[in-house]
Design a protein around this motif. Structure first.
Motif, short mmCIF file in Angstrom:
data_model
loop_
_atom_site.label_atom_id
_atom_site.label_comp_id
_atom_site.label_asym_id
_atom_site.label_seq_id
_atom_site.Cartn_x
_atom_site.Cartn_y
_atom_site.Cartn_z
N ARG A 224 32.76 -52.15 -7.23
CA ARG A 224 33.30 -50.85 -7.08
C ARG A 224 33.95 -50.37 -8.39
N ILE A 225 33.30 -49.70 -9.15
CA ILE A 225 33.94 -48.58 -9.85
C ILE A 225 35.20 -48.19 -9.09
N ILE A 226 36.30 -47.81 -9.80
CA ILE A 226 37.56 -47.41 -9.16
C ILE A 226 37.30 -46.16 -8.31
N GLY A 227 37.67 -46.24 -7.03
CA GLY A 227 37.50 -45.11 -6.15
C GLY A 227 36.06 -44.84 -5.78
N GLY A 228 35.18 -45.80 -6.01
CA GLY A 228 33.76 -45.59 -5.78
C GLY A 228 33.26 -46.23 -4.51
N THR A 229 31.97 -46.13 -4.30
CA THR A 229 31.31 -46.72 -3.15
C THR A 229 30.14 -47.57 -3.63
N GLU A 230 29.61 -48.39 -2.74
CA GLU A 230 28.47 -49.22 -3.10
C GLU A 230 27.24 -48.36 -3.33
N ALA A 231 26.50 -48.70 -4.39
CA ALA A 231 25.27 -47.98 -4.70
C ALA A 231 24.14 -48.48 -3.81
N GLY A 232 23.20 -47.60 -3.52
CA GLY A 232 22.04 -47.98 -2.74
C GLY A 232 20.93 -48.48 -3.65
N ALA A 233 19.97 -49.19 -3.07
CA ALA A 233 18.85 -49.72 -3.84
C ALA A 233 18.09 -48.58 -4.52
N GLY A 234 17.88 -48.72 -5.82
CA GLY A 234 17.14 -47.71 -6.57
C GLY A 234 17.93 -46.49 -6.97
N ASP A 235 19.25 -46.45 -6.64
CA ASP A 235 20.05 -45.28 -7.02
C ASP A 235 20.17 -45.15 -8.53
N TRP A 236 20.46 -46.26 -9.19
CA TRP A 236 20.68 -46.24 -10.64
C TRP A 236 19.83 -47.36 -11.27
N PRO A 237 18.51 -47.18 -11.30
CA PRO A 237 17.61 -48.27 -11.72
C PRO A 237 17.67 -48.61 -13.20
N TRP A 238 18.44 -47.85 -13.97
CA TRP A 238 18.61 -48.13 -15.40
C TRP A 238 19.84 -48.99 -15.68
N ALA A 317 26.12 -49.61 -29.08
CA ALA A 317 25.31 -50.71 -29.57
C ALA A 317 23.95 -50.65 -28.90
N LEU A 318 22.97 -51.25 -29.54
CA LEU A 318 21.61 -51.33 -29.01
C LEU A 318 21.22 -52.79 -28.83
N LEU A 319 20.58 -53.09 -27.71
CA LEU A 319 20.03 -54.41 -27.45
C LEU A 319 18.52 -54.31 -27.42
N LYS A 320 17.87 -55.14 -28.21
CA LYS A 320 16.41 -55.22 -28.14
C LYS A 320 16.05 -56.46 -27.34
N LEU A 321 15.24 -56.29 -26.32
CA LEU A 321 14.91 -57.38 -25.41
C LEU A 321 13.79 -58.24 -25.97
N THR A 322 13.85 -59.51 -25.65
CA THR A 322 12.81 -60.44 -26.12
C THR A 322 11.48 -60.12 -25.49
N THR A 323 11.49 -59.83 -24.19
CA THR A 323 10.26 -59.51 -23.45
C THR A 323 10.41 -58.13 -22.84
N PRO A 324 9.45 -57.23 -23.06
CA PRO A 324 9.56 -55.89 -22.47
C PRO A 324 9.66 -55.95 -20.95
N LEU A 325 10.44 -55.04 -20.38
CA LEU A 325 10.59 -54.96 -18.94
C LEU A 325 9.36 -54.33 -18.30
N THR A 326 9.08 -54.72 -17.09
CA THR A 326 8.05 -54.07 -16.28
C THR A 326 8.75 -53.10 -15.34
N PHE A 327 8.39 -51.84 -15.42
CA PHE A 327 9.07 -50.84 -14.61
C PHE A 327 8.60 -50.91 -13.15
N THR A 328 9.58 -50.87 -12.25
CA THR A 328 9.35 -50.86 -10.81
C THR A 328 10.29 -49.82 -10.22
N ALA A 329 10.33 -49.75 -8.88
CA ALA A 329 11.26 -48.81 -8.25
C ALA A 329 12.70 -49.15 -8.59
N GLY A 330 12.99 -50.45 -8.84
CA GLY A 330 14.34 -50.87 -9.15
C GLY A 330 14.66 -50.99 -10.62
#
Length: 500
Positions: A224-238, A317-330
């Motif tokens: 919980r973010i202060i004063g927040g609620t639980e996020a649903g699946a796929g709400d913030w996939p980034w 800051a920027l992070l470069k990943l070792t292996t590219p991500l595969t995009f899905t609904a999540g």
């Protein structure tokens, strides 16, 4: 509403030989593994005495003093040697060696005048709100021109996007421009290893120019973010969790935002401790860190060179990943904002993170929390009753001046996203604040629009880094390899080449 005093985190747990982080102010700070309470200390006062256990000029004192000097000198030599041999772990990607540039260099003129080519990177931008592709003229610094819809290669848009790590098929449209009555634009003029070097300016007879969107970003593809609620699946996939290996397991430290399949944006202040690169990882594609998720190691960490750990200016800051991500609904990218895109006061946006839900708790949340916040003007945020002039042009405030909705420890580096034109744009990076959810102390976020040139420069200038990392090169060796490597063959030729 949380009325706790300003929270100052403990340092990272000590790894052998690593330097503790410096204090960087009352900010959210990365969540750190909490040590046990220190033993109590006592001050015993004694009456002053002029007696010494021995005379400083005695032979015994001289001998002890000489021994101490030798020990200190040996320790210093050992530390320097260990550093030279990289005994404290691979610090490769925390800092880049400073570039050496020719005097009076000209940006984006197609001629490398800096040792790392930084003067020829970041010469492309996408203009709000039609994503008009603009390239800096190589004849006039800081003069941006659109690219003609004819007179360039068919795969020019793909070539541009790939240089920034966007490997999807870009969306390309042809648009007109109202503020360019002469229809001056850019067209292909020859071969070059830079984008701007292959273009020349002239009149576009059709009066039509390229609009390019490098990825299908900012879309919630969810069934919980202060004063927040639980996020649903796929709400913030980034949303990602940045984690560090400690005591045989990984611990959440900061948040971050996926912007394409190999780059993540986070905060510089998450990396104030000298920790080997191999100790870090990101977790994506989940709203519960105890459940199934996507895990990736990190190939490189780039902190902004101007980051100030006292004011938290340029906290990105920027992070470069070792292996590219595969995009899905999540797992999806958020959109980087475009040049001239603004997020006006009172705009309703969202924050998310795995940070603390109550400032006084010791643990962060395993469940992704989210809450809606409003953009607060810099004028209000810099007022004496709020942050009294501490907000720089690279910062923006969001939250509720009444308190109760805010980021907190462990949310650092995470996203502040705003919905515009049916897409979610990364407006801010969670940076700092006084306490969590306090009255007149909203969250402060790095203003992403203001650091866009740096982001694009780093992404373009670091294309060879995974190859260097694969060969086990470290520190200055990486950049030397870039200088002397044959960039005209192999994978780089395939990536950079486009039909003229």
């Amino acid at each position: 509403m949380d009325n706790t005093p300003r929270y100052n985190n403990a340092p990272y747990p000590p790894y052998p030989g690593f330097n503790p982080p410096v204090h960087y102010g009352a900010n959210y700070q990365p969540y750190t593994i909490q040590p046990g309470p220190p033993p109590p200390s006592y001050v015993i006062e004694r009456p002053p005495s002029n007696k010494l256990p021995f005379s400083f000029f005695s032979s015994r004192a001289s001998t002890i003093f000489a021994i101490l000097v030798v020990i200190v000198a040996l320790i210093g030599v050992a530390l320097i040697t260990a550093y030279k041999l990289n005994a404290f772990g691979n610090q490769t990607s925390y800092y880049q060696p400073a570039e050496k540039c020719l005097p009076n260099k000209t940006l984006c003129n197609g001629i490398a005048e800096c040792s790392e080519g930084g003067d020829e990177a970041g010469c492309v931008r996408f203009r709000w709100d039609n994503s008009l592709l603009e390239v800096m003229s190589r004849k006039q610094e800081d003069h941006w021109l659109p690219v003609c819809s004819v007179g360039v290669a068919n795969n020019f848009a793909s070539y541009v996007c790939q240089r920034f790590g966007f490997h999807e098929n870009p969306t390309v449209e042809v648009v007109t421009v109202n503020d360019n009555p002469s229809n001056v634009g850019l067209y292909t003029s020859g071969s070059s290893d830079t984008i701007q070097g292959s273009l020349d300016s002239g009149a576009c007879s059709s009066g039509r120019f390229l609009s390019v969107r490098c990825s299908d970003c900012g879309i919630q593809k969810k069934s919980r973010i202060i004063g927040g609620t639980e996020a649903g699946a796929g709400d913030w996939p980034w949303q990602i969790s940045l984690q560090i290996h400690s005591n045989g397991d990984y611990e959440h430290i900061c948040g971050g935002t996926i912007i394409n399949n190999q780059w993540v944006v986070t905060a510089s202040h998450c990396f104030t401790s000298s920790v080997p690169l191999s100790y870090w990882r990101i977790v994506a594609g989940t709203i519960n860190l105890d459940q199934d998720r996507v895990v990736s190691s990190i190939a490189a960490i780039f902190k902004h060179e101007k980051y100030n750990d006292n004011t938290d200016d340029f906290d990105v800051a920027l992070l470069k990943l070792t292996t590219p991500l595969t995009f899905t609904a999540g797992v999806q990218p958020a959109c980087l904002p475009m040049s001239q895109q603004s997020f006006n006061p009172n705009t309703r946006c969202w924050i998310s993170g795995f940070g603390k839900t109550v400032a006084t708790l010791k643990e962060t949340s395993n469940v992704l929390m989210n809450t809606e916040v409003g953009i607060i003007s810099t004028e209000v945020c810099n007022s004496p009753t709020v942050y009294d002039g501490a907000i720089t042009p690279r910062m923006m405030c969001a939250g509720d001046l009444r308190g109760g909705k805010d980021s907190c420890q462990g949310d650092s580096g995470g996203p502040l996203v705003c919905l515009q034109n049916d897409r979610w744009y990364l407006a801010g990076v969670t940076s700092w604040g006084t306490g969590c959810g306090q009255t007149n102390k909203p969250g402060v976020y790095t203003h992403v629009t203001e650091v866009l040139p740096w982001l694009y420069t780093k992404m373009e200038d670091s294309r060879l880094l995974p190859i260097s990392a694969a060969f086990g090169l470290r520190g200055k060796e990486i950049f030397r390899w870039r200088e002397i490597g044959d960039l005209s063959c192999g994978v780089e030729e395939e990536e950079d080449a486009f039909a003229l």
